[in-house]
Design a protein around this motif. Structure first.
Motif, PDB file in Angstrom:
ATOM      1  N   ALA A 105       0.752  -1.107  -0.092  1.00 32.41           N
ATOM      2  CA  ALA A 105       0.008  -0.007   0.046  1.00 32.41           C
ATOM      3  C   ALA A 105       0.780   1.212   0.046  1.00 32.41           C
ATOM      4  O   ALA A 105       0.520   2.332  -0.555  1.00 32.41           O
ATOM      5  CB  ALA A 105      -0.796  -0.039   1.185  1.00 32.41           C
ATOM      6  N   GLU A 106       2.049   1.226   0.742  1.00 29.82           N
ATOM      7  CA  GLU A 106       2.733   2.597   0.858  1.00 29.82           C
ATOM      8  C   GLU A 106       3.514   2.980  -0.445  1.00 29.82           C
ATOM      9  O   GLU A 106       3.324   3.930  -0.901  1.00 29.82           O
ATOM     10  CB  GLU A 106       3.627   2.175   1.796  1.00 29.82           C
ATOM     11  CG  GLU A 106       4.700   3.446   2.129  1.00 29.82           C
ATOM     12  CD  GLU A 106       5.584   3.293   3.533  1.00 29.82           C
ATOM     13  OE1 GLU A 106       6.739   4.147   3.391  1.00 29.82           O
ATOM     14  OE2 GLU A 106       5.733   2.035   3.881  1.00 29.82           O
ATOM     15  N   THR A 107       4.008   1.833  -1.235  1.00 32.34           N
ATOM     16  CA  THR A 107       4.703   2.313  -2.400  1.00 32.34           C
ATOM     17  C   THR A 107       3.659   2.614  -3.435  1.00 32.34           C
ATOM     18  O   THR A 107       3.823   3.587  -4.271  1.00 32.34           O
ATOM     19  CB  THR A 107       5.209   0.918  -2.939  1.00 32.34           C
ATOM     20  OG1 THR A 107       6.334   0.334  -2.053  1.00 32.34           O
ATOM     21  CG2 THR A 107       5.998   1.151  -4.347  1.00 32.34           C
ATOM     22  N   GLN A 108       2.346   2.035  -3.633  1.00 33.06           N
ATOM     23  CA  GLN A 108       1.616   2.264  -4.578  1.00 33.06           C
ATOM     24  C   GLN A 108       0.748   3.506  -4.246  1.00 33.06           C
ATOM     25  O   GLN A 108       0.716   4.290  -5.236  1.00 33.06           O
ATOM     26  CB  GLN A 108       0.247   1.144  -4.557  1.00 33.06           C
ATOM     27  CG  GLN A 108       0.890  -0.366  -5.334  1.00 33.06           C
ATOM     28  CD  GLN A 108       1.453  -0.045  -6.408  1.00 33.06           C
ATOM     29  OE1 GLN A 108       0.637   0.481  -7.314  1.00 33.06           O
ATOM     30  NE2 GLN A 108       2.731  -0.640  -6.850  1.00 33.06           N
ATOM     31  N   GLN A 109       0.631   3.944  -2.987  1.00 33.89           N
ATOM     32  CA  GLN A 109       0.398   5.326  -2.528  1.00 33.89           C
ATOM     33  C   GLN A 109       1.103   6.237  -3.074  1.00 33.89           C
ATOM     34  O   GLN A 109       0.636   7.481  -3.505  1.00 33.89           O
ATOM     35  CB  GLN A 109       0.040   5.122  -1.286  1.00 33.89           C
ATOM     36  CG  GLN A 109      -0.959   6.616  -0.710  1.00 33.89           C
ATOM     37  CD  GLN A 109      -2.081   6.788  -1.582  1.00 33.89           C
ATOM     38  OE1 GLN A 109      -3.100   6.170  -1.768  1.00 33.89           O
ATOM     39  NE2 GLN A 109      -2.344   7.995  -1.825  1.00 33.89           N
ATOM     40  N   ALA A 110       2.558   6.050  -2.946  1.00 37.49           N
ATOM     41  CA  ALA A 110       3.571   6.982  -3.254  1.00 37.49           C
ATOM     42  C   ALA A 110       3.506   7.345  -4.953  1.00 37.49           C
ATOM     43  O   ALA A 110       3.450   8.468  -5.354  1.00 37.49           O
ATOM     44  CB  ALA A 110       4.921   6.488  -2.868  1.00 37.49           C
ATOM     45  N   ILE A 111       3.134   6.290  -5.627  1.00 39.38           N
ATOM     46  CA  ILE A 111       2.984   6.385  -7.008  1.00 39.38           C
ATOM     47  C   ILE A 111       1.976   7.235  -7.485  1.00 39.38           C
ATOM     48  O   ILE A 111       2.001   8.132  -8.386  1.00 39.38           O
ATOM     49  CB  ILE A 111       2.949   4.825  -7.608  1.00 39.38           C
ATOM     50  CG1 ILE A 111       4.444   4.235  -7.480  1.00 39.38           C
ATOM     51  CG2 ILE A 111       2.466   4.886  -9.184  1.00 39.38           C
ATOM     52  CD1 ILE A 111       4.241   2.869  -7.911  1.00 39.38           C
ATOM     53  N   VAL A 112       0.787   6.696  -6.961  1.00 37.28           N
ATOM     54  CA  VAL A 112      -0.350   7.461  -7.141  1.00 37.28           C
ATOM     55  C   VAL A 112      -0.344   9.183  -6.591  1.00 37.28           C
ATOM     56  O   VAL A 112      -0.491   9.926  -7.319  1.00 37.28           O
ATOM     57  CB  VAL A 112      -1.721   7.160  -6.035  1.00 37.28           C
ATOM     58  CG1 VAL A 112      -2.685   7.959  -6.235  1.00 37.28           C
ATOM     59  CG2 VAL A 112      -2.010   5.710  -6.692  1.00 37.28           C
ATOM     60  N   ASN A 113       0.480   9.301  -5.466  1.00 31.44           N
ATOM     61  CA  ASN A 113       0.848  10.902  -5.370  1.00 31.44           C
ATOM     62  C   ASN A 113       1.657  11.381  -6.393  1.00 31.44           C
ATOM     63  O   ASN A 113       1.061  12.764  -6.718  1.00 31.44           O
ATOM     64  CB  ASN A 113       1.207  11.034  -3.937  1.00 31.44           C
ATOM     65  CG  ASN A 113       0.413  10.579  -2.678  1.00 31.44           C
ATOM     66  OD1 ASN A 113      -0.447  10.619  -2.891  1.00 31.44           O
ATOM     67  ND2 ASN A 113       1.017  10.016  -1.769  1.00 31.44           N
ATOM     68  N   LYS A 114       2.507  10.766  -6.818  1.00 30.48           N
ATOM     69  CA  LYS A 114       3.347  11.437  -7.986  1.00 30.48           C
ATOM     70  C   LYS A 114       2.603  11.612  -9.107  1.00 30.48           C
ATOM     71  O   LYS A 114       2.755  12.491  -9.884  1.00 30.48           O
ATOM     72  CB  LYS A 114       4.672  10.677  -7.935  1.00 30.48           C
ATOM     73  CG  LYS A 114       5.572  10.487  -6.910  1.00 30.48           C
ATOM     74  CD  LYS A 114       6.898   9.685  -7.299  1.00 30.48           C
ATOM     75  CE  LYS A 114       7.813   9.380  -6.207  1.00 30.48           C
ATOM     76  NZ  LYS A 114       8.103  10.797  -5.515  1.00 30.48           N
ATOM     77  N   TYR A 115       1.669  10.664  -9.213  1.00 36.86           N
ATOM     78  CA  TYR A 115       0.771  10.597 -10.627  1.00 36.86           C
ATOM     79  C   TYR A 115      -0.204  11.940 -10.615  1.00 36.86           C
ATOM     80  O   TYR A 115      -0.326  12.619 -11.477  1.00 36.86           O
ATOM     81  CB  TYR A 115       0.162   9.289 -10.706  1.00 36.86           C
ATOM     82  CG  TYR A 115      -1.105   9.468 -11.840  1.00 36.86           C
ATOM     83  CD1 TYR A 115      -0.577   9.344 -12.908  1.00 36.86           C
ATOM     84  CD2 TYR A 115      -2.389   9.422 -11.625  1.00 36.86           C
ATOM     85  CE1 TYR A 115      -1.598   9.299 -14.263  1.00 36.86           C
ATOM     86  CE2 TYR A 115      -3.325   9.414 -12.610  1.00 36.86           C
ATOM     87  CZ  TYR A 115      -3.097   9.387 -13.769  1.00 36.86           C
ATOM     88  OH  TYR A 115      -4.005   9.293 -14.713  1.00 36.86           O
ATOM     89  N   ARG A 116      -0.781  12.007  -9.226  1.00 37.14           N
ATOM     90  CA  ARG A 116      -1.681  13.346  -9.147  1.00 37.14           C
ATOM     91  C   ARG A 116      -0.862  14.554  -9.405  1.00 37.14           C
ATOM     92  O   ARG A 116      -1.386  15.523  -9.752  1.00 37.14           O
ATOM     93  CB  ARG A 116      -2.263  13.183  -7.841  1.00 37.14           C
ATOM     94  CG  ARG A 116      -3.237  12.217  -7.543  1.00 37.14           C
ATOM     95  CD  ARG A 116      -3.772  11.922  -6.192  1.00 37.14           C
ATOM     96  NE  ARG A 116      -4.942  10.583  -6.293  1.00 37.14           N
ATOM     97  CZ  ARG A 116      -5.384  10.371  -4.939  1.00 37.14           C
ATOM     98  NH1 ARG A 116      -4.960  10.759  -3.938  1.00 37.14           N
ATOM     99  NH2 ARG A 116      -6.300   9.382  -5.081  1.00 37.14           N
ATOM    100  N   HIS A 117       0.300  14.573  -8.656  1.00 39.44           N
ATOM    101  CA  HIS A 117       1.051  15.966  -8.914  1.00 39.44           C
ATOM    102  C   HIS A 117       1.530  16.090 -10.450  1.00 39.44           C
ATOM    103  O   HIS A 117       1.379  17.409 -10.906  1.00 39.44           O
ATOM    104  CB  HIS A 117       2.694  15.652  -8.123  1.00 39.44           C
ATOM    105  CG  HIS A 117       3.509  16.710  -8.378  1.00 39.44           C
ATOM    106  ND1 HIS A 117       3.060  18.001  -7.804  1.00 39.44           N
ATOM    107  CD2 HIS A 117       4.538  16.885  -8.983  1.00 39.44           C
ATOM    108  CE1 HIS A 117       4.192  18.848  -8.044  1.00 39.44           C
ATOM    109  NE2 HIS A 117       5.312  18.056  -8.973  1.00 39.44           N
ATOM    110  N   LEU A 118       1.597  14.971 -11.183  1.00 37.94           N
ATOM    111  CA  LEU A 118       1.999  15.179 -12.449  1.00 37.94           C
ATOM    112  C   LEU A 118       1.033  15.744 -13.172  1.00 37.94           C
ATOM    113  O   LEU A 118       0.875  16.442 -13.947  1.00 37.94           O
ATOM    114  CB  LEU A 118       2.286  13.874 -13.090  1.00 37.94           C
ATOM    115  CG  LEU A 118       2.663  13.772 -14.877  1.00 37.94           C
ATOM    116  CD1 LEU A 118       3.673  14.936 -15.066  1.00 37.94           C
ATOM    117  CD2 LEU A 118       3.022  12.352 -15.017  1.00 37.94           C
ATOM    118  N   HIS A 119      -0.269  15.170 -12.825  1.00 38.71           N
ATOM    119  CA  HIS A 119      -1.681  15.496 -13.472  1.00 38.71           C
ATOM    120  C   HIS A 119      -1.931  17.155 -13.282  1.00 38.71           C
ATOM    121  O   HIS A 119      -2.325  18.093 -14.305  1.00 38.71           O
ATOM    122  CB  HIS A 119      -2.869  14.880 -12.679  1.00 38.71           C
ATOM    123  CG  HIS A 119      -4.193  15.582 -13.212  1.00 38.71           C
ATOM    124  ND1 HIS A 119      -4.755  15.741 -14.361  1.00 38.71           N
ATOM    125  CD2 HIS A 119      -4.976  15.987 -12.051  1.00 38.71           C
ATOM    126  CE1 HIS A 119      -6.094  16.201 -14.157  1.00 38.71           C
ATOM    127  NE2 HIS A 119      -5.905  16.539 -12.797  1.00 38.71           N
TER     128      HIS A 119
END
Length: 417
Positions: A105-119
């Motif tokens: 969960a921690e790794t995938q949430q970090a990816i999601v956060n970076k994806y939202r930042h990119l958006h």
């Protein structure tokens, strides 16, 4: 989308398998929080009360008009040895898990956060904004191609005019070509398509076609546009297109325009403008085969990539980049691909106009470097080699499993020790 919102999740979202993909859920009112207001704030712990986190095993149904027909209703060709097939599928799944970031969960949430930042970044920098000037250039380009087509047709250069008409056409090809192709050992058996809401059974067509799929790939891609005609009419004449609610007006509209297309192309052009049957057949084939690069390109982006399902823990951006690749080409060839060569970028940000995808690709590369997600890009030739190699591997796997199945049937030996 606000009109479809039924509430908010107070905690981190817990991915659940949607019903269309086989997820189970309860319709009991007791499953929902009893003190929920009109726009409830549902805690993640309540999700497990009405959503199942496991997918049910789908029982294949026979290709029959009778919806209650079962597999035992008529004799069918048996799929290859399923235990051996499962081992190959499991190995592919393990390889995917090893090659990509952890599913915790921690790794995938970090990816999601970076994806939202990119958006947010691409939104602030105007990538979502449509540059109509870019489309004006495309309009001029295609008007020139269409004018050249008419000139060649008027001069009696039917082969040239057919090729120009094919270049003028642009469409989004289909990538689901069962039972003629199998991109993974997981397709060497009956499976259910939630997209078509149809169960593809392992039958004699698949048994005969898949061993030769590496050789039939290009011929079938050459006539793949005819498959789009078939799929379009099957959809419009099916019950799926008659239950569209507020969008039900699209069905008669599409039937009208598709009928008009066949009047203009089939009657006015092919029948009235071309003098002989041999030239008519040649014109139809050339105009359709010339669109083959689009069909090949879209399959390169999907068929060479993983089809493994690693579960609901995988984040959206990782899933898209794990299952899709981009095809590299010079900028001056973008018009031939229609922007479809940036499939991975398009899947990540589907609302970005096609003329901005090439610039956006650089930001996606940076995103992948930061998150450790592999971003696969191959040239057109290398991509073809990759797909042909994968089709050959699956065909060889099928041949091996069929031989093992015949050996066990003849000797009674399982070969397991």
């Amino acid at each position: 989308m606000n009109q479809y919102r039924i509430g908010r999740i107070a905690e981190k979202w817990l991915n659940c398998t949607p019903p269309i993909r086989g997820g189970l859920f309860s319709q009991s009112k007791d499953a929902y929080p009893t003190s929920a207001p009109v726009a409830p704030s549902i805690h993640a712990q309540h999700l497990s009360q009405f959503f199942s986190m496991e997918r049910p095993t789908l029982e294949p149904v026979a290709r029959s008009k009778n919806k209650t027909a079962s597999v035992d209703a008529e004799p069918l060709h048996m799929p290859p040895n399923e235990p051996d097939n499962a081992k190959v599928v499991k190995q592919a799944l393990e390889d995917d898990i090893d090659q990509y970031p952890s599913l915790d969960a921690e790794t995938q949430q970090a990816i999601v956060n970076k994806y939202r930042h990119l958006h947010r970044k691409i939104k602030s920098e105007g990538y979502y904004e449509c540059q109509y000037g870019a489309y004006a250039i495309e309009v001029v380009r295609y008007l020139c191609i269409f004018a050249a087509f008419l000139a060649a047709l008027r001069s009696g250069w039917f082969t040239t005019s057919a090729a120009l008409l094919g270049l003028f056409w642009e469409h989004d090809p289909d990538i689901q070509n069962a039972p003629l192709f199998a991109m993974s050992p997981s397709f060497l058996a009956s499976f259910h398509s939630s997209y078509y809401n149809f169960t593809f059974l392992w039958d004699w067509v698949a048994e005969k076609a898949i061993p030769y799929q590496r050789y039939s790939y290009y011929p079938i891609m050459g006539i793949a546009r005819f498959n789009l005609y078939l799929l379009s009419w099957c959809h419009l004449l099916s019950c799926r297109s008659s239950t569209l609610g507020a969008a039900k007006w699209t069905r008669p509209t599409e039937i009208c325009f598709m009928s008009m297309y066949w009047f203009l192309f089939g009657y006015c052009l092919v029948w009235r403008s071309i003098p002989t049957w041999s030239l008519r057949i040649m014109f139809v084939l050339v105009s359709h085969i010339i669109t083959m690069p689009l069909h090949v390109q879209i399959t390169l982006s999907h068929w060479s990539m993983s089809t493994s399902d690693v579960g609901e823990a995988e984040s959206f951006p990782q899933h898209q980049l794990r299952t899709t690749m981009d095809v590299e080409c010079p900028a001056w060839l973008d018009f031939l691909h229609g922007g479809l060569q940036f499939q991975a970028v398009h899947h990540l940000f589907p609302c970005v106009p096609r003329h901005n995808l090439r610039r956006l690709q650089q930001l996606v590369i940076e995103f992948c470097n930061e998150t450790g997600i592999k971003y696969k890009r191959l040239g057109f030739v290398a991509g073809n080699k990759d797909v042909l190699g994968k089709l050959g591997q699956v065909a060889a796997q099928l041949d091996l499993m069929i031989k093992c199945q015949k050996h066990m049937a003849e000797t009674g030996e399982s070969g397991l020790h």
